[in-house]
Design a protein around this motif. Structure first.
Motif, PDB file in Angstrom:
ATOM      1  N   GLN A  13       0.766  -1.117  -0.068  1.00  0.00           N
ATOM      2  CA  GLN A  13      -0.173  -0.181  -0.043  1.00  0.00           C
ATOM      3  C   GLN A  13       0.931   1.117  -0.258  1.00  0.00           C
ATOM      4  OE1 GLN A  13      -3.254  -0.097  -0.489  1.00  0.00           O
ATOM      5  NE2 GLN A  13      -3.126  -2.376  -0.267  1.00  0.00           N
ATOM      6  N   ALA A  14       1.991   1.089   0.701  1.00  0.00           N
ATOM      7  CA  ALA A  14       2.879   2.315   0.671  1.00  0.00           C
ATOM      8  C   ALA A  14       3.469   2.465  -0.732  1.00  0.00           C
ATOM      9  CB  ALA A  14       3.833   2.200   2.012  1.00  0.00           C
ATOM     10  N   LEU A  15       3.839   1.504  -1.212  1.00  0.00           N
ATOM     11  CA  LEU A  15       4.308   1.730  -2.447  1.00  0.00           C
ATOM     12  C   LEU A  15       3.615   2.106  -3.703  1.00  0.00           C
ATOM     13  CD1 LEU A  15       6.822   1.307  -4.394  1.00  0.00           C
ATOM     14  CD2 LEU A  15       6.236  -1.184  -4.617  1.00  0.00           C
ATOM     15  N   ALA A  16       2.323   1.791  -3.554  1.00  0.00           N
ATOM     16  CA  ALA A  16       1.175   2.252  -4.344  1.00  0.00           C
ATOM     17  C   ALA A  16       1.165   3.593  -4.276  1.00  0.00           C
ATOM     18  CB  ALA A  16      -0.145   1.196  -4.285  1.00  0.00           C
ATOM     19  N   THR A  17       0.938   4.055  -2.961  1.00  0.00           N
ATOM     20  CA  THR A  17       0.506   5.570  -2.658  1.00  0.00           C
ATOM     21  C   THR A  17       1.700   6.355  -3.245  1.00  0.00           C
ATOM     22  OG1 THR A  17      -0.422   4.769  -0.539  1.00  0.00           O
ATOM     23  CG2 THR A  17       0.352   7.148  -0.553  1.00  0.00           C
ATOM     24  N   ALA A  18       2.959   5.881  -2.935  1.00  0.00           N
ATOM     25  CA  ALA A  18       4.226   6.864  -3.491  1.00  0.00           C
ATOM     26  C   ALA A  18       4.036   6.909  -5.018  1.00  0.00           C
ATOM     27  CB  ALA A  18       5.542   6.223  -2.974  1.00  0.00           C
ATOM     28  N   ILE A  19       3.791   5.624  -5.714  1.00  0.00           N
ATOM     29  CA  ILE A  19       3.762   5.801  -6.983  1.00  0.00           C
ATOM     30  C   ILE A  19       2.748   6.716  -7.470  1.00  0.00           C
ATOM     31  CG2 ILE A  19       3.195   4.293  -9.079  1.00  0.00           C
ATOM     32  CD1 ILE A  19       4.840   2.213  -7.849  1.00  0.00           C
ATOM     33  N   SER A  20       1.399   6.572  -6.915  1.00  0.00           N
ATOM     34  CA  SER A  20       0.109   7.549  -7.408  1.00  0.00           C
ATOM     35  C   SER A  20       0.686   8.909  -7.006  1.00  0.00           C
ATOM     36  CB  SER A  20      -0.954   6.925  -6.634  1.00  0.00           C
ATOM     37  OG  SER A  20      -1.337   5.827  -6.708  1.00  0.00           O
ATOM     38  N   GLN A  21       1.337   9.280  -6.016  1.00  0.00           N
ATOM     39  CA  GLN A  21       1.815  10.657  -5.610  1.00  0.00           C
ATOM     40  C   GLN A  21       2.790  11.285  -6.728  1.00  0.00           C
ATOM     41  OE1 GLN A  21       3.157  10.570  -1.786  1.00  0.00           O
ATOM     42  NE2 GLN A  21       1.457  10.514  -0.899  1.00  0.00           N
ATOM     43  N   LYS A  22       3.559  10.367  -7.005  1.00  0.00           N
ATOM     44  CA  LYS A  22       4.683  10.625  -8.015  1.00  0.00           C
ATOM     45  C   LYS A  22       4.038  11.176  -9.245  1.00  0.00           C
ATOM     46  CE  LYS A  22       9.175  10.563  -8.806  1.00  0.00           C
ATOM     47  NZ  LYS A  22       9.991  11.750  -8.099  1.00  0.00           N
ATOM     48  N   LYS A  23       2.936  10.560  -9.859  1.00  0.00           N
ATOM     49  CA  LYS A  23       2.316  10.389 -10.811  1.00  0.00           C
ATOM     50  C   LYS A  23       1.206  11.643 -10.948  1.00  0.00           C
ATOM     51  CE  LYS A  23       1.817   5.734 -12.539  1.00  0.00           C
ATOM     52  NZ  LYS A  23       1.003   4.773 -12.729  1.00  0.00           N
ATOM     53  N   GLY A  24       1.326  12.274  -9.610  1.00  0.00           N
ATOM     54  CA  GLY A  24       0.199  13.343  -9.276  1.00  0.00           C
ATOM     55  C   GLY A  24      -1.119  12.888  -9.128  1.00  0.00           C
ATOM     56  N   GLU A  25      -1.563  11.423  -8.954  1.00  0.00           N
ATOM     57  CA  GLU A  25      -2.811  11.084  -8.573  1.00  0.00           C
ATOM     58  C   GLU A  25      -2.979  11.098  -7.232  1.00  0.00           C
ATOM     59  OE1 GLU A  25      -2.431   7.545 -10.763  1.00  0.00           O
ATOM     60  OE2 GLU A  25      -2.428   8.392 -13.008  1.00  0.00           O
ATOM     61  N   TYR A  26      -3.212  12.436  -6.872  1.00  0.00           N
ATOM     62  CA  TYR A  26      -3.492  12.472  -5.132  1.00  0.00           C
ATOM     63  C   TYR A  26      -4.719  11.826  -4.629  1.00  0.00           C
ATOM     64  CZ  TYR A  26       0.488  15.599  -6.100  1.00  0.00           C
ATOM     65  OH  TYR A  26       1.498  15.871  -6.713  1.00  0.00           O
ATOM     66  N   GLY A  27      -5.756  11.694  -5.450  1.00  0.00           N
ATOM     67  CA  GLY A  27      -7.019  10.927  -5.174  1.00  0.00           C
ATOM     68  C   GLY A  27      -6.709   9.496  -4.960  1.00  0.00           C
ATOM     69  N   GLU A  28      -5.870   9.008  -5.975  1.00  0.00           N
ATOM     70  CA  GLU A  28      -5.828   7.682  -5.940  1.00  0.00           C
ATOM     71  C   GLU A  28      -4.783   7.328  -4.839  1.00  0.00           C
ATOM     72  OE1 GLU A  28      -5.931   3.701  -7.449  1.00  0.00           O
ATOM     73  OE2 GLU A  28      -6.985   5.642  -7.988  1.00  0.00           O
ATOM     74  N   SER A  29      -3.710   8.088  -4.625  1.00  0.00           N
ATOM     75  CA  SER A  29      -2.715   7.941  -3.258  1.00  0.00           C
ATOM     76  C   SER A  29      -3.482   7.910  -2.118  1.00  0.00           C
ATOM     77  CB  SER A  29      -1.772   8.884  -3.385  1.00  0.00           C
ATOM     78  OG  SER A  29      -2.059  10.131  -3.076  1.00  0.00           O
ATOM     79  N   LEU A  30      -4.620   8.807  -1.808  1.00  0.00           N
ATOM     80  CA  LEU A  30      -5.415   8.778  -0.544  1.00  0.00           C
ATOM     81  C   LEU A  30      -5.956   7.450  -0.628  1.00  0.00           C
ATOM     82  CD1 LEU A  30      -6.762  12.055  -0.479  1.00  0.00           C
ATOM     83  CD2 LEU A  30      -5.502  11.063   1.158  1.00  0.00           C
ATOM     84  N   ARG A  31      -6.654   6.905  -1.632  1.00  0.00           N
ATOM     85  CA  ARG A  31      -7.381   5.632  -1.475  1.00  0.00           C
ATOM     86  C   ARG A  31      -6.467   4.499  -1.133  1.00  0.00           C
ATOM     87  NH1 ARG A  31      -9.971   8.088  -5.457  1.00  0.00           N
ATOM     88  NH2 ARG A  31      -8.718   7.532  -7.210  1.00  0.00           N
ATOM     89  N   TYR A  32      -5.215   4.596  -1.687  1.00  0.00           N
ATOM     90  CA  TYR A  32      -4.325   3.399  -1.189  1.00  0.00           C
ATOM     91  C   TYR A  32      -3.979   3.655   0.141  1.00  0.00           C
ATOM     92  CZ  TYR A  32      -3.388   1.828  -5.724  1.00  0.00           C
ATOM     93  OH  TYR A  32      -3.618   1.395  -7.395  1.00  0.00           O
TER      94      TYR A  32
END
Length: 186
Positions: A13-32
């Protein structure tokens, strides 16, 4: 083993959150990050991840209502992390101080420092954290007693003297020192 499976889920979950943030997908990072707290509701690190993710998302939004909701979520997650750590999590306090400073300024930091003084952090670390935080908000006079106390607690600790050097750097006038230096007084 249940704990290694839980650790794997958190890391994923932490890795998926970081990847989403890096892509600028903050809503997705919050879901993770929220999912991490769902799967591991008693894990301090999962709540820290959610707090940090909500802070990052709050930085990125221009919508004040959304920002306030994210800040409330960050605060609740950081509170939960401290609760789970029995009020003794160094990373939680560090993140809370950055959160207060960034979004609420010096008054937010001062309120957090009151909480830290009552924490169950190791005494030396608590003392240095409070002193350094006072320096960060530009109040070296309030920092000095904490650095003095740190010297008394651990007179041979390099971290104490590094903190004192930061204190002196913030209070000494370099132009005054340079004037003495050019006159040969140093």
């Amino acid at each position: 083993d249940r704990s290694s499976a839980a650790s794997y889920v958190y890391k994923r979950q932490a890795l998926a959150t970081a990847i989403s943030q890096k892509k600028g997908e903050y809503g997705e990072s919050l879901r993770y990050a929220r999912r991490a707290t769902t799967f591991q509701s008693t894990d301090e690190k999962s709540w820290l991840l959610l707090g940090q993710t909500a802070i990052i998302a709050a930085r990125q939004t221009k919508d004040e209502i959304a920002k306030n909701k994210l800040l409330a979520e960050a605060r609740q997650a950081l509170d939960k992390s401290l609760e789970l750590s029995a009020n003794a999590s160094i990373p939680a306090y560090q993140l809370r101080l950055r959160f207060q400073y960034e979004f609420f300024g010096n008054e937010g930091v001062r309120a957090e420092l009151d909480r830290i003084r009552e924490s169950k952090l190791p005494t030396l670390y608590r003392t240095l954290l409070v002193g350094n935080s006072f320096l960060q908000i530009g109040d070296p006079q309030s920092a000095f007693p904490f650095f003095n106390q740190a010297v008394k607690l651990s007179p041979n600790n390099a971290a104490v003297y590094i903190a004192f050097s930061q204190y002196y750097r913030s209070t000494v006038s370099y132009t005054h020192l340079r004037a003495h230096e050019t006159r040969g007084n140093l």
